[in-house]
Design an enzyme around this catalytic site. Structure first.
Site, PDB file in Angstrom:
ATOM      1  N   ASP A   1       0.844  -1.203   0.000  1.00 17.62           N
ATOM      2  CA  ASP A   1       0.000   0.000   0.000  1.00 17.62           C
ATOM      3  C   ASP A   1       0.882   1.256   0.000  1.00 17.62           C
ATOM      4  OD1 ASP A   1      -2.473  -1.667   0.603  1.00 17.62           O
ATOM      5  OD2 ASP A   1      -1.214  -2.093   2.330  1.00 17.62           O
TER       6      ASP A   1
ATOM      7  N   HIS B   1      -4.524  -3.361   6.484  1.00 13.86           N
ATOM      8  CA  HIS B   1      -4.348  -3.635   5.053  1.00 13.86           C
ATOM      9  C   HIS B   1      -5.711  -4.063   4.513  1.00 13.86           C
ATOM     10  CE1 HIS B   1      -2.784  -4.997   1.267  1.00 13.86           C
ATOM     11  NE2 HIS B   1      -3.192  -6.217   1.490  1.00 13.86           N
TER      12      HIS B   1
HETATM   13  P1  NAD Z   1      -1.809 -18.560  -4.023  1.00 15.72           P
HETATM   14  O1  NAD Z   1      -3.130 -19.227  -3.870  1.00 15.72           O
HETATM   15  O2  NAD Z   1      -1.219 -18.418  -5.388  1.00 15.72           O
HETATM   16  O3  NAD Z   1      -0.720 -19.283  -3.129  1.00 15.72           O
HETATM   17  C1  NAD Z   1      -0.950 -19.596  -1.803  1.00 15.72           C
HETATM   18  C2  NAD Z   1      -0.187 -20.853  -1.495  1.00 15.72           C
HETATM   19  O4  NAD Z   1      -0.334 -21.101  -0.101  1.00 15.72           O
HETATM   20  C3  NAD Z   1      -0.717 -22.085  -2.231  1.00 15.72           C
HETATM   21  O5  NAD Z   1       0.352 -22.767  -2.872  1.00 15.72           O
HETATM   22  C4  NAD Z   1      -1.334 -22.914  -1.101  1.00 15.72           C
HETATM   23  O6  NAD Z   1      -1.257 -24.318  -1.349  1.00 15.72           O
HETATM   24  C5  NAD Z   1      -0.452 -22.491   0.062  1.00 15.72           C
HETATM   25  N1  NAD Z   1      -0.996 -22.810   1.379  1.00 15.72           N
HETATM   26  C6  NAD Z   1      -2.284 -22.873   1.768  1.00 15.72           C
HETATM   27  N2  NAD Z   1      -2.367 -23.255   3.057  1.00 15.72           N
HETATM   28  C7  NAD Z   1      -1.096 -23.407   3.493  1.00 15.72           C
HETATM   29  C8  NAD Z   1      -0.533 -23.783   4.734  1.00 15.72           C
HETATM   30  N3  NAD Z   1      -1.283 -24.086   5.795  1.00 15.72           N
HETATM   31  N4  NAD Z   1       0.821 -23.827   4.830  1.00 15.72           N
HETATM   32  C9  NAD Z   1       1.595 -23.539   3.779  1.00 15.72           C
HETATM   33  N5  NAD Z   1       1.110 -23.192   2.570  1.00 15.72           N
HETATM   34  C10 NAD Z   1      -0.219 -23.120   2.432  1.00 15.72           C
HETATM   35  O7  NAD Z   1      -1.949 -17.138  -3.296  1.00 15.72           O
HETATM   36  P2  NAD Z   1      -1.005 -15.870  -3.427  1.00 15.72           P
HETATM   37  O8  NAD Z   1      -1.490 -15.029  -4.549  1.00 15.72           O
HETATM   38  O9  NAD Z   1       0.412 -16.299  -3.385  1.00 15.72           O
HETATM   39  O10 NAD Z   1      -1.417 -15.083  -2.085  1.00 15.72           O
HETATM   40  C11 NAD Z   1      -1.118 -15.604  -0.809  1.00 15.72           C
HETATM   41  C12 NAD Z   1      -1.730 -14.733   0.282  1.00 15.72           C
HETATM   42  O11 NAD Z   1      -1.139 -13.446   0.280  1.00 15.72           O
HETATM   43  C13 NAD Z   1      -3.235 -14.487   0.140  1.00 15.72           C
HETATM   44  O12 NAD Z   1      -3.840 -14.550   1.412  1.00 15.72           O
HETATM   45  C14 NAD Z   1      -3.302 -13.075  -0.419  1.00 15.72           C
HETATM   46  O13 NAD Z   1      -4.541 -12.468  -0.142  1.00 15.72           O
HETATM   47  C15 NAD Z   1      -2.172 -12.450   0.349  1.00 15.72           C
HETATM   48  N6  NAD Z   1      -1.645 -11.185  -0.182  1.00 15.72           N
HETATM   49  C16 NAD Z   1      -1.307 -10.208   0.731  1.00 15.72           C
HETATM   50  C17 NAD Z   1      -0.773  -9.011   0.305  1.00 15.72           C
HETATM   51  C18 NAD Z   1      -0.413  -7.924   1.275  1.00 15.72           C
HETATM   52  O14 NAD Z   1      -0.055  -6.821   0.823  1.00 15.72           O
HETATM   53  N7  NAD Z   1      -0.475  -8.131   2.578  1.00 15.72           N
HETATM   54  C19 NAD Z   1      -0.557  -8.799  -1.066  1.00 15.72           C
HETATM   55  C20 NAD Z   1      -0.903  -9.804  -1.973  1.00 15.72           C
HETATM   56  C21 NAD Z   1      -1.458 -11.002  -1.503  1.00 15.72           C
HETATM   57  C1  LMR Z   2      -3.446  -6.680  -2.409  1.00 12.75           C
HETATM   58  O1  LMR Z   2      -3.512  -5.657  -1.728  1.00 12.75           O
HETATM   59  O2  LMR Z   2      -3.242  -6.653  -3.631  1.00 12.75           O
HETATM   60  C2  LMR Z   2      -3.594  -8.022  -1.736  1.00 12.75           C
HETATM   61  O3  LMR Z   2      -3.862  -7.866  -0.381  1.00 12.75           O
HETATM   62  C3  LMR Z   2      -4.570  -8.912  -2.409  1.00 12.75           C
HETATM   63  C4  LMR Z   2      -5.989  -8.453  -2.150  1.00 12.75           C
HETATM   64  O4  LMR Z   2      -6.803  -9.276  -1.720  1.00 12.75           O
HETATM   65  O5  LMR Z   2      -6.281  -7.296  -2.412  1.00 12.75           O
END
Ligand code: NAD
Ligand code: LMR
Length: 333
Positions: free
Chosen positions: A159, A187
């Site tokens: 962000d 967030h």
């Molecule tokens: P994704 O679905 O591509 O990958 C997630 C991975 O986590 C998968 O491979 C899944 O099998 C694995 N997983 C699920 N449960 C698990 C566990 N108990 N232990 C280990 N691995 C496990 O998702 P992504 O796009 O990589 O996003 C991951 C997370 O990050 C989501 O919750 C998304 O919302 C979050 N995210 C946060 C931010 C932020 O700024 N804070 C930004 C982008 C995404």
């Molecule tokens: C983001 O900010 O892009 C991530 O947290 C993914 C979402 O759910 O928005």
């Protein structure tokens, strides 16, 4: 060369990890002289995919990468960690709020907090990325009582970078010329991107963002909503949540923890609120402006807060209180 450090990435077979692991392994985060052992955790059905990721890391022939350990076992993944980047969890789909993930994801972070407590070094630095990131981070910290709460943080750097870039694009200057934006709070779509203390460098001279942008209506309106809604906009466009920009933000966040922030600069980070800063309630992971030195963050105190900002900071705190209480009620079931 130093001894290798042990770095865990969870969700290692997922899309963020795919953008993240190369940067970590080549030294962008922990330093160009710091060898690494990478621990990669994912769930059992994803192990074949994880094997492919391991092969690719090997094929990069990176000199700092001493060992890669793919696993579905917490006792292997969390052993003797120096740093943990907790990404693994379910991402939201179009039309969802991040807090809709609470029920599915909070159990993961309770279990991983307990694993940190049991297996990791007490000095481990933990970054929680999986959403809802602030509340998952709080649950992780609460589940690891033997590790100081100050060692836990959640990602609001994405962000922060979004806010910086919006101002830079508006002024037609590089993002580097915009410093000290602040993301307050959650967030989520209640976060408050604040530019009242932001400096914009024009021809080598630092000026307040409001003076350079010269459009208060935009800064107090569309700028804020664009940053608040950016994650949703990416999901709508890509049909997947942000990954490249999330990975970049993770690198920025963890690199700053490891090597510190630049003189005169602060960054945004979700950290433990002990109730002593800006009237934010205690026992929340709330995004504040922080400086970092010797791997220790410090909230930037004493910034002037006007009524406009105060109301937005309180609204996002109220959402975090509600999220925390819901998460705790799920854990009790
Ligand atoms: P994704 O679905 O591509 O990958 C997630 C991975 O986590 C998968 O491979 C899944 O099998 C694995 N997983 C699920 N449960 C698990 C566990 N108990 N232990 C280990 N691995 C496990 O998702 P992504 O796009 O990589 O996003 C991951 C997370 O990050 C989501 O919750 C998304 O919302 C979050 N995210 C946060 C931010 C932020 O700024 N804070 C930004 C982008 C995404
Ligand atoms: C983001 O900010 O892009 C991530 O947290 C993914 C979402 O759910 O928005």
């Amino acid at each position: 060369m130093a001894d290798p450090i042990r770095v865990l990435v969870t969700g290692a077979a997922g899309q963020i990890a795919y953008s993240l692991l190369y940067s970590i392994a080549k030294g962008d985060v922990f330093g160009k002289d710091q060898p690494l052992i990478l621990l990669l955790l994912d769930i059992t059905p994803m192990l074949p995919v994880l094997d492919g990721v391991v092969m690719e890391l090997q094929d990069c022939a990176l000199p700092l990468l001493r060992e890669v350990v793919p696993t579905d076992k917490e006792e292997v993944a969390f052993k003797d960690l120096d740093a943990a980047i907790l990404v693994g969890s379910m991402p939201r789909k179009e039309g969802m709020e991040r807090k809709d993930l609470l029920k599915a994801n909070v159990a993961i972070f309770k279990s991983q907090g307990a694993a940190l407590d049991k297996y990791a070094k007490k000095t481990v630095k933990v970054l929680v990325v999986g959403n809802p990131a602030n509340t998952n981070c709080l649950i992780t910290a609460k589940s690891a009582p033997s590790i100081p709460k100050e060692n836990f943080s959640c990602l609001t750097r994405l962000d922060h970078n979004r806010a910086r870039s919006q101002v830079a694009m508006r002024c037609g200057i590089p993002a580097d010329n915009v410093r000290n934006v602040i993301i307050w709070g959650n967030h989520s779509s209640t976060q408050y991107p604040d530019v009242h203390h932001c400096k914009v460098s024009v021809k080598g001279e630092d000026k307040p963002a409001f003076d350079v942008v010269k459009d208060d209506t935009w800064l107090k309106g569309d700028f804020i909503s664009t940053v608040q809604q950016r994650g949703a906009a990416v999901i709508k466009a890509r049909k997947l949540s942000s990954a490249m920009s999330a990975a970049k933000a993770i690198c920025d966040h963890m690199r700053d923890i490891w090597t510190g922030t630049a003189e005169g600069e602060f960054v945004s980070m979700g950290v433990y609120s002990s109730g002593n800063s800006y009237g934010v309630p205690d026992d929340l992971i709330y995004s504040f402006p922080v400086t970092i030195k010797n791997k220790t963050w410090k909230i930037v105190e004493g910034l002037e807060i006007n009524d406009f900002s105060r109301a937005k900071m309180e609204a996002t705190a109220a959402e975090l209180v509600e999220e925390r209480d819901t998460a705790i009620s799920f854990l009790a079931v």
